[in-house]
Each structure stands twice: as C-alpha cells, then as structure tokens.
Scaffold this motif. Sequence first.
Motif, PDB file in Angstrom:
ATOM      1  N   VAL A  86      -4.795   1.424  -7.787  1.00 26.20           N
ATOM      2  CA  VAL A  86      -3.509   1.358  -6.964  1.00 26.20           C
ATOM      3  C   VAL A  86      -2.134   1.461  -7.818  1.00 26.20           C
ATOM      4  O   VAL A  86      -1.423   2.104  -7.067  1.00 26.20           O
ATOM      5  N   HIS A  87      -2.386   0.981  -9.089  1.00 25.01           N
ATOM      6  CA  HIS A  87      -1.075   0.959  -9.859  1.00 25.01           C
ATOM      7  C   HIS A  87      -0.973   2.511 -10.354  1.00 25.01           C
ATOM      8  O   HIS A  87       0.348   2.820 -10.566  1.00 25.01           O
ATOM      9  N   ARG A  88      -1.991   3.068 -10.612  1.00 22.46           N
ATOM     10  CA  ARG A  88      -1.811   4.512 -10.907  1.00 22.46           C
ATOM     11  C   ARG A  88      -1.211   5.396  -9.612  1.00 22.46           C
ATOM     12  O   ARG A  88      -0.415   6.251 -10.010  1.00 22.46           O
ATOM     13  N   ILE A  89      -2.057   5.036  -8.559  1.00 21.72           N
ATOM     14  CA  ILE A  89      -1.193   5.820  -7.290  1.00 21.72           C
ATOM     15  C   ILE A  89       0.245   5.259  -7.194  1.00 21.72           C
ATOM     16  O   ILE A  89       1.081   6.468  -6.742  1.00 21.72           O
ATOM     17  N   LYS A  90       0.735   4.061  -7.420  1.00 16.73           N
ATOM     18  CA  LYS A  90       1.946   4.169  -7.452  1.00 16.73           C
ATOM     19  C   LYS A  90       2.957   4.807  -8.303  1.00 16.73           C
ATOM     20  O   LYS A  90       4.047   5.344  -7.982  1.00 16.73           O
ATOM     21  N   GLY A  91       2.565   4.691  -9.634  1.00 16.49           N
ATOM     22  CA  GLY A  91       3.057   5.436 -10.663  1.00 16.49           C
ATOM     23  C   GLY A  91       3.272   6.871 -10.454  1.00 16.49           C
ATOM     24  O   GLY A  91       4.328   7.694 -10.492  1.00 16.49           O
ATOM     25  N   ARG A  92       2.355   7.357 -10.001  1.00 20.43           N
ATOM     26  CA  ARG A  92       1.954   9.082  -9.632  1.00 20.43           C
ATOM     27  C   ARG A  92       2.907   9.337  -8.514  1.00 20.43           C
ATOM     28  O   ARG A  92       3.590  10.277  -8.445  1.00 20.43           O
ATOM     29  N   ASN A  93       3.113   8.335  -7.578  1.00 14.95           N
ATOM     30  CA  ASN A  93       4.173   8.660  -6.445  1.00 14.95           C
ATOM     31  C   ASN A  93       5.358   7.897  -6.324  1.00 14.95           C
ATOM     32  O   ASN A  93       5.893   7.742  -5.175  1.00 14.95           O
ATOM     33  N   TYR A  94       5.601   7.147  -7.561  1.00 12.85           N
ATOM     34  CA  TYR A  94       6.804   6.558  -7.444  1.00 12.85           C
ATOM     35  C   TYR A  94       8.173   7.207  -6.881  1.00 12.85           C
ATOM     36  O   TYR A  94       8.931   6.662  -6.036  1.00 12.85           O
ATOM     37  N   THR A  95       8.399   8.449  -7.300  1.00 14.94           N
ATOM     38  CA  THR A  95       9.469   9.095  -6.949  1.00 14.94           C
ATOM     39  C   THR A  95       9.580   9.411  -5.302  1.00 14.94           C
ATOM     40  O   THR A  95      10.554   9.326  -4.787  1.00 14.94           O
ATOM     41  N   ILE A  96       8.484   9.773  -4.810  1.00 14.46           N
ATOM     42  CA  ILE A  96       8.509   9.806  -3.464  1.00 14.46           C
ATOM     43  C   ILE A  96       8.490   8.741  -2.628  1.00 14.46           C
ATOM     44  O   ILE A  96       9.322   8.506  -1.605  1.00 14.46           O
ATOM     45  N   LEU A  97       7.972   7.439  -3.244  1.00 13.29           N
ATOM     46  CA  LEU A  97       8.255   6.358  -2.537  1.00 13.29           C
ATOM     47  C   LEU A  97       9.416   5.796  -2.399  1.00 13.29           C
ATOM     48  O   LEU A  97      10.024   5.154  -1.561  1.00 13.29           O
ATOM     49  N   CYS A  98      10.212   6.104  -3.652  1.00 13.99           N
ATOM     50  CA  CYS A  98      11.495   5.656  -3.669  1.00 13.99           C
ATOM     51  C   CYS A  98      12.473   6.502  -2.877  1.00 13.99           C
ATOM     52  O   CYS A  98      13.660   5.996  -2.663  1.00 13.99           O
ATOM     53  N   SER A  99      12.168   7.467  -2.292  1.00 11.55           N
ATOM     54  CA  SER A  99      12.933   8.371  -1.202  1.00 11.55           C
ATOM     55  C   SER A  99      13.075   7.702  -0.064  1.00 11.55           C
ATOM     56  O   SER A  99      13.996   8.194   0.773  1.00 11.55           O
ATOM     57  N   GLY A 100      12.576   6.525   0.405  1.00  5.87           N
ATOM     58  CA  GLY A 100      12.624   6.193   1.736  1.00  5.87           C
ATOM     59  C   GLY A 100      12.840   4.675   1.538  1.00  5.87           C
ATOM     60  O   GLY A 100      12.472   3.974   0.701  1.00  5.87           O
ATOM     61  N   TRP A 101      13.610   4.170   2.414  1.00  2.00           N
ATOM     62  CA  TRP A 101      14.003   2.501   2.420  1.00  2.00           C
ATOM     63  C   TRP A 101      12.826   1.751   2.539  1.00  2.00           C
ATOM     64  O   TRP A 101      12.007   1.853   3.687  1.00  2.00           O
ATOM     65  N   GLY A 102      12.470   0.744   1.909  1.00  2.00           N
ATOM     66  CA  GLY A 102      11.486  -0.091   2.036  1.00  2.00           C
ATOM     67  C   GLY A 102      10.041   0.230   1.693  1.00  2.00           C
ATOM     68  O   GLY A 102       9.141  -0.510   1.438  1.00  2.00           O
TER      69      GLY A 102
END
Length: 301
Positions: free
Chosen positions: A178-194
């Motif tokens: 799950v931490h790898r998924i977060k790191g791989r998609n962190y830029t996309i996740l940061c594109s939305g609030w929350g």
Amino acid sequence: MKIFQRIPPQVAVPAFYAFISIGMLVHFLFGTALGALALAISLYVGAETVLGVEPFSPGELVLWFNGQPEAYKVGLATAAVTLGGFVVAFHTATVSWKQQQQAQLRTQTAGEIEHFFGTTNQLVTDAQLFVESLVEAVNEVQRGSNAREAKFKVDWALSQTREFLSAREQLSQATVQVHRIKGRNYTILCSGWGMPDAFDEAVQALEEIGRKMWIHVPIVDVNNPNYIQEFHNQVNVQECQQFIDCAEKLSGPISMLAGSIRGNLLSPVIGFNLPTYVRLLRERSAFASAVREFYRVMSNR
C-alpha cells in the motif's frame, strides 16, 4: 536527492518549500494563459519604473495605429489576428492534451486503488470468517451438549486453516504494498483536496487490522483421539475476538475511504450532473447515517 545529504535539514527543508513556491509562481506566469496575461499587464503598468520607458496609453496606441499608412494597418491587423489565432489554437490543443492525460492517469489510479482495497477487504472478510469459526468451535466444545456438532465445527475450522494462512500472508504483503501504491500515485493524489489524508486513514486502518490478525492458529493431529480438546486448548478466544471486533469496525471505513478517493479522482472526468444530484437527495438519510457511523468509528480508534 544527494543535495539533501550535503545540506542540513534546517536549511534543506525551507529551501525546498521556497523552491517549489517559486516554481509554482514561474509556472503560473509563463505556463498559463491567465498568468501570461497578468505578467503582461504588470509589465505594462510598471514599464516606466522597471524599464525606464513610458508605454503608450490605450488612447495613444489607437491614435498611433490610425496614423499609420493603410498597408501598415493591414499588415499589423493580419499579424495580430494570425498570432492571436496561433496562440489560441496552441493553448487549446495543449490544454486538451493535458486534460486527456490527466483523465487517463486519474482513471488508472482510481482503478488501482479500488482493486487494491477491494481485494484486501475480501481477504479481511475471509480471515474474519475463519476466526469466527474458531470461536464457534470452541464455544460448541465448551457447551458439551452435542459431541457430533462440536466435532463438525472443529473439523471445518481446521479445514480452512490453509486458506486463512494464505489470506494472512497476502494481507501482510498488502500492508507493505500500500505504501508503494501511495508513492507511485502521490502526485495524482495530491491533485485533489483531502485525498492524501483519506489514503493515509485507510492505510492506518489496514495496518491496525494487520496487527490484530496474528492470532495463534491451532495445529493438531486429527488422528489423535484427543485432538478436539487439544484444539480447544490452543485457541485464544480473547485475541480472536479482538481481531473480529477490529475487522468489523474498520473494514467499512476502509471501503468508504477508498470510495471517496475514487470519486474524487473520477469527478473531474465524469462531472457532477442532475441525475447524480437527484440520487444524492434521495439517499440523504442513508448518507447521513453512513457519515455518522464513519465519524464514530474513526473517532474511537
């Protein structure tokens, strides 16, 4: 990353945030139409102070244009229309391409997160059913009212041991993946609030379940005449119940958090329309109940 090894943290961290803040400003001024317009207006207003040149006022510019020969007027007008059309066409094509790429990345990330948490929740459910079967078998043995029923429940629980061990191993791997998924998609996740916060909440809930799932699994020889009693002695009902309670409490919030991330990612792609609005109005009582339950569970962790 080597630069962070040479600069102390008390300098590197403020420098990093200053760098990305300046980068955001430069990108806005030179990489967006609105920023370029704001920069042009700023240069026009401050030209005399910055460049030492007093630009024409709008009225003076019109008078200058009217004073030019007809051939110059046609050339200037044609050049302005051509340049303006090129800028608009280039900007429109660039924006469309970026939006298409962002939509594709958002859809891929949403699918990956949904698949991951859907799979992990299924593994949690499988593990929970096995642990519940252990508790039921122990309770049946303790009652002592029906030896055949007790034997059936014990045999059933033992037959599911391999599946539980496999599910537990996969859950253990998921807490790392799950931490790898977060790191791989962190830029996309940061594109939305929350979205990063919601993802972190789901990760914390999954890790809490992972800490509770390491119960003692009974290992007995079914050829031993006393294997039922041996099974009973090896099962720790208290730790089993702790895992069951934890799984029941957190599997729902994990699904809700993953669903909120998916909805946030896909909302710019699909959009918010009238049918969605009407559907939300119809289900407002269920939605309110779900939000209250989610708030209660996450507040009591």
